[in-house]
Design an enzyme around this catalytic site. Structure first.
Site, PDB file in Angstrom:
ATOM      1  N   CYS A   1       1.031  -1.250  -0.053  1.00 35.78           N
ATOM      2  CA  CYS A   1      -0.045  -0.029   0.043  1.00 35.78           C
ATOM      3  C   CYS A   1       1.009   1.252   0.166  1.00 35.78           C
ATOM      4  O   CYS A   1       1.512   1.557   1.005  1.00 35.78           O
ATOM      5  CB  CYS A   1      -0.716   0.010   1.313  1.00 35.78           C
TER       6      CYS A   1
ATOM      7  N   CYS B   1       0.057   4.137   2.514  1.00 35.58           N
ATOM      8  CA  CYS B   1       0.501   3.479   3.927  1.00 35.58           C
ATOM      9  C   CYS B   1       2.041   3.706   4.075  1.00 35.58           C
ATOM     10  O   CYS B   1       2.329   4.270   5.099  1.00 35.58           O
ATOM     11  CB  CYS B   1       0.197   2.072   4.061  1.00 35.58           C
TER      12      CYS B   1
END
Length: 130
Positions: free
Chosen positions: A38, A41
């Site tokens: 991600c 993230c």
């Protein structure tokens, strides 16, 4: 090694059992659900870690949804990054998406300002027979 710089870095939670232990021993936890794949993230983590060092009374933790699949499933995490906030063993908020540092600090102030005694009284009152 300077312990002051590392003492309040986020901890890593890898299982439901580990999560339960942290919840039992900490009154205030900000949990970041994340994943290695991600990109948002990975971009958000340094902000999360920097804010963690400014608030030593709060436990900041990360959960990789691909490692702690039980935990991610139990909380039905459908999007990462996601923040889950727990105070006194009560989930008080769940927020999806990365934030700027000032946004995270603003949320943290709101979470800290919650009157947990009033919340506890509300649920105690609801569960007491009339």
């Amino acid at each position: 090694m300077n312990s002051a710089s590392t003492s309040h870095l986020p901890v890593t939670i890898e299982s439901q059992q580990q999560f339960n232990q942290y919840v039992a021993s900490h009154d205030f936890i900000v949990l970041l659900f994340t994943a290695k794949w991600c990109a948002p993230c990975q971009t958000f983590y340094p902000t999360f870690a920097a804010v963690a060092t400014q608030v030593p009374q709060v436990l900041f933790a990360t959960v990789d949804i691909d490692v702690a699949t039980d935990l991610a499933g139990n909380f039905q995490v459908a999007q990462v990054p996601a923040l889950m906030v727990i105070r006194e063993r009560v989930v008080i908020d769940m927020v999806s998406g990365a934030m700027q540092a000032h946004e995270l600090q603003h949320h943290l102030e709101m979470w800290q300002a919650l009157d947990m005694a009033a919340i506890d009284a509300h649920f105690t009152q609801k569960s007491t027979p009339a």
